[in-house]
Design a protein around this motif. Structure first.
Motif, PDB file in Angstrom:
ATOM      1  N   VAL A 177       0.886  -1.165   0.000  1.00  0.00           N
ATOM      2  CA  VAL A 177       0.000   0.000   0.000  1.00  0.00           C
ATOM      3  C   VAL A 177       0.927   1.218   0.000  1.00  0.00           C
ATOM      4  CG1 VAL A 177      -1.810   1.253   1.215  1.00  0.00           C
ATOM      5  CG2 VAL A 177      -1.792  -1.258   1.250  1.00  0.00           C
ATOM      6  N   ALA A 178       1.131   1.767  -1.205  1.00  0.00           N
ATOM      7  CA  ALA A 178       2.101   2.847  -1.376  1.00  0.00           C
ATOM      8  C   ALA A 178       1.477   4.130  -1.909  1.00  0.00           C
ATOM      9  CB  ALA A 178       3.226   2.392  -2.310  1.00  0.00           C
ATOM     10  N   THR A 179       0.185   4.046  -2.288  1.00  0.00           N
ATOM     11  CA  THR A 179      -0.503   5.219  -2.811  1.00  0.00           C
ATOM     12  C   THR A 179      -1.922   5.254  -2.240  1.00  0.00           C
ATOM     13  OG1 THR A 179      -1.465   4.089  -4.729  1.00  0.00           O
ATOM     14  CG2 THR A 179       0.766   5.006  -5.010  1.00  0.00           C
ATOM     15  N   GLU A 180      -2.555   6.388  -2.375  1.00  0.00           N
ATOM     16  CA  GLU A 180      -3.955   6.478  -1.959  1.00  0.00           C
ATOM     17  C   GLU A 180      -4.816   5.532  -2.792  1.00  0.00           C
ATOM     18  OE1 GLU A 180      -5.629  10.419  -1.173  1.00  0.00           O
ATOM     19  OE2 GLU A 180      -3.564  11.176  -1.209  1.00  0.00           O
ATOM     20  N   ARG A 181      -4.464   5.339  -4.044  1.00  0.00           N
ATOM     21  CA  ARG A 181      -5.201   4.408  -4.914  1.00  0.00           C
ATOM     22  C   ARG A 181      -5.141   2.991  -4.352  1.00  0.00           C
ATOM     23  NH1 ARG A 181      -9.380   4.269  -7.595  1.00  0.00           N
ATOM     24  NH2 ARG A 181      -9.601   2.063  -7.448  1.00  0.00           N
ATOM     25  N   ASP A 182      -3.972   2.609  -3.828  1.00  0.00           N
ATOM     26  CA  ASP A 182      -3.832   1.281  -3.213  1.00  0.00           C
ATOM     27  C   ASP A 182      -4.767   1.147  -2.012  1.00  0.00           C
ATOM     28  OD1 ASP A 182      -1.782   0.749  -5.062  1.00  0.00           O
ATOM     29  OD2 ASP A 182      -0.217   1.366  -3.645  1.00  0.00           O
ATOM     30  N   ALA A 183      -4.880   2.207  -1.238  1.00  0.00           N
ATOM     31  CA  ALA A 183      -5.793   2.193  -0.086  1.00  0.00           C
ATOM     32  C   ALA A 183      -7.236   2.072  -0.560  1.00  0.00           C
ATOM     33  CB  ALA A 183      -5.605   3.448   0.756  1.00  0.00           C
ATOM     34  N   LEU A 184      -7.569   2.790  -1.625  1.00  0.00           N
ATOM     35  CA  LEU A 184      -8.925   2.697  -2.173  1.00  0.00           C
ATOM     36  C   LEU A 184      -9.223   1.302  -2.711  1.00  0.00           C
ATOM     37  CD1 LEU A 184      -9.208   6.176  -3.888  1.00  0.00           C
ATOM     38  CD2 LEU A 184     -10.500   5.368  -1.898  1.00  0.00           C
ATOM     39  N   ASP A 185      -8.212   0.623  -3.239  1.00  0.00           N
ATOM     40  CA  ASP A 185      -8.405  -0.755  -3.690  1.00  0.00           C
ATOM     41  C   ASP A 185      -8.788  -1.657  -2.514  1.00  0.00           C
ATOM     42  OD1 ASP A 185      -7.856  -0.036  -6.305  1.00  0.00           O
ATOM     43  OD2 ASP A 185      -5.781  -0.793  -6.256  1.00  0.00           O
ATOM     44  N   LEU A 186      -8.156  -1.465  -1.368  1.00  0.00           N
ATOM     45  CA  LEU A 186      -8.517  -2.247  -0.178  1.00  0.00           C
ATOM     46  C   LEU A 186      -9.930  -1.912   0.285  1.00  0.00           C
ATOM     47  CD1 LEU A 186      -5.261  -2.208   1.974  1.00  0.00           C
ATOM     48  CD2 LEU A 186      -6.195  -4.097   0.625  1.00  0.00           C
ATOM     49  N   ILE A 187     -10.277  -0.645   0.220  1.00  0.00           N
ATOM     50  CA  ILE A 187     -11.628  -0.222   0.598  1.00  0.00           C
ATOM     51  C   ILE A 187     -12.642  -0.871  -0.333  1.00  0.00           C
ATOM     52  CG2 ILE A 187     -13.176   1.773   0.646  1.00  0.00           C
ATOM     53  CD1 ILE A 187     -10.682   3.381   1.722  1.00  0.00           C
ATOM     54  N   GLY A 188     -12.344  -0.891  -1.618  1.00  0.00           N
ATOM     55  CA  GLY A 188     -13.233  -1.538  -2.576  1.00  0.00           C
ATOM     56  C   GLY A 188     -13.393  -3.021  -2.290  1.00  0.00           C
ATOM     57  N   ALA A 189     -12.304  -3.686  -1.947  1.00  0.00           N
ATOM     58  CA  ALA A 189     -12.368  -5.113  -1.605  1.00  0.00           C
ATOM     59  C   ALA A 189     -13.198  -5.333  -0.353  1.00  0.00           C
ATOM     60  CB  ALA A 189     -10.955  -5.671  -1.429  1.00  0.00           C
ATOM     61  N   ALA A 190     -13.130  -4.402   0.577  1.00  0.00           N
ATOM     62  CA  ALA A 190     -13.893  -4.526   1.829  1.00  0.00           C
ATOM     63  C   ALA A 190     -15.392  -4.403   1.581  1.00  0.00           C
ATOM     64  CB  ALA A 190     -13.439  -3.474   2.836  1.00  0.00           C
ATOM     65  N   PHE A 191     -15.776  -3.736   0.517  1.00  0.00           N
ATOM     66  CA  PHE A 191     -17.195  -3.558   0.227  1.00  0.00           C
ATOM     67  C   PHE A 191     -17.893  -4.873  -0.110  1.00  0.00           C
ATOM     68  CE2 PHE A 191     -17.250   1.250  -0.883  1.00  0.00           C
ATOM     69  CZ  PHE A 191     -17.182   1.541   0.458  1.00  0.00           C
ATOM     70  N   ALA A 192     -17.157  -5.958  -0.197  1.00  0.00           N
ATOM     71  CA  ALA A 192     -17.757  -7.279  -0.401  1.00  0.00           C
ATOM     72  C   ALA A 192     -18.374  -7.800   0.897  1.00  0.00           C
ATOM     73  CB  ALA A 192     -16.715  -8.259  -0.931  1.00  0.00           C
ATOM     74  N   GLY A 193     -18.327  -6.991   1.958  1.00  0.00           N
ATOM     75  CA  GLY A 193     -18.989  -7.381   3.198  1.00  0.00           C
ATOM     76  C   GLY A 193     -18.205  -7.168   4.469  1.00  0.00           C
ATOM     77  N   ALA A 194     -17.023  -6.585   4.406  1.00  0.00           N
ATOM     78  CA  ALA A 194     -16.209  -6.378   5.607  1.00  0.00           C
ATOM     79  C   ALA A 194     -16.529  -5.035   6.268  1.00  0.00           C
ATOM     80  CB  ALA A 194     -14.727  -6.432   5.265  1.00  0.00           C
ATOM     81  N   GLU A 195     -16.358  -4.994   7.576  1.00  0.00           N
ATOM     82  CA  GLU A 195     -16.485  -3.760   8.352  1.00  0.00           C
ATOM     83  C   GLU A 195     -15.123  -3.243   8.802  1.00  0.00           C
ATOM     84  OE1 GLU A 195     -19.076  -4.487  11.671  1.00  0.00           O
ATOM     85  OE2 GLU A 195     -20.599  -5.414  10.407  1.00  0.00           O
ATOM     86  N   VAL A 196     -14.139  -4.131   8.756  1.00  0.00           N
ATOM     87  CA  VAL A 196     -12.787  -3.840   9.233  1.00  0.00           C
ATOM     88  C   VAL A 196     -11.804  -4.328   8.179  1.00  0.00           C
ATOM     89  CG1 VAL A 196     -11.088  -4.361  11.049  1.00  0.00           C
ATOM     90  CG2 VAL A 196     -13.511  -4.165  11.637  1.00  0.00           C
ATOM     91  N   VAL A 197     -10.720  -3.569   7.989  1.00  0.00           N
ATOM     92  CA  VAL A 197      -9.634  -3.997   7.110  1.00  0.00           C
ATOM     93  C   VAL A 197      -8.380  -4.117   7.960  1.00  0.00           C
ATOM     94  CG1 VAL A 197      -8.250  -3.450   5.076  1.00  0.00           C
ATOM     95  CG2 VAL A 197     -10.681  -2.859   5.119  1.00  0.00           C
TER      96      VAL A 197
END
Length: 122
Positions: A23-43
């Protein structure tokens, strides 16, 4: 192991693979956020997945990443030993202390400690 959503202490958590992409850019962080939208509340992101700039507060990278998680109402948990980084920065030490007292951003040594925090928060 790929990043996967796991039930931990009754909470859906996206547990990130330590060998996954940095995770080296804000885009990388947004990718994790997008993955979390599959049902996670915590990353839960292992320390090794975070670019060193995350721990150099003068770069503002940590603040930008943390703000993204807060904006999307997801809890970010940094998992692993950050004692070296904390020892070298009183500002980081203060950030970790204050973050761990709140609800959105936590720093924990391992997934067992995350489980304990999640149980205590419910």
């Amino acid at each position: 192991m790929p990043d996967e959503i796991q039930q931990r202490a009754g909470v859906p958590v996206l547990v990130c693979d330590p060998a996954g992409p940095l995770v080296a850019t804000e885009r990388d962080a947004l990718d994790l956020i997008g993955a979390a939208f599959a049902g996670a509340e915590v990353v839960a992101v292992p320390v090794d997945r975070l670019d060193e700039r995350f721990f150099a507060l003068g770069t503002r990278f940590a603040g930008d990443v943390m703000q993204k998680f807060v904006n999307y109402r997801l809890r970010l948990v940094v998992v692993g030993d950050i004692s070296t980084q904390v020892a070298g920065s009183s500002a980081l030490r203060a950030l970790v202390h204050e973050s761990n007292r709140a609800e959105h951003i936590w720093f924990v040594p391992d997934l067992d400690a995350l489980d304990d925090r999640l149980r205590a928060a419910s």
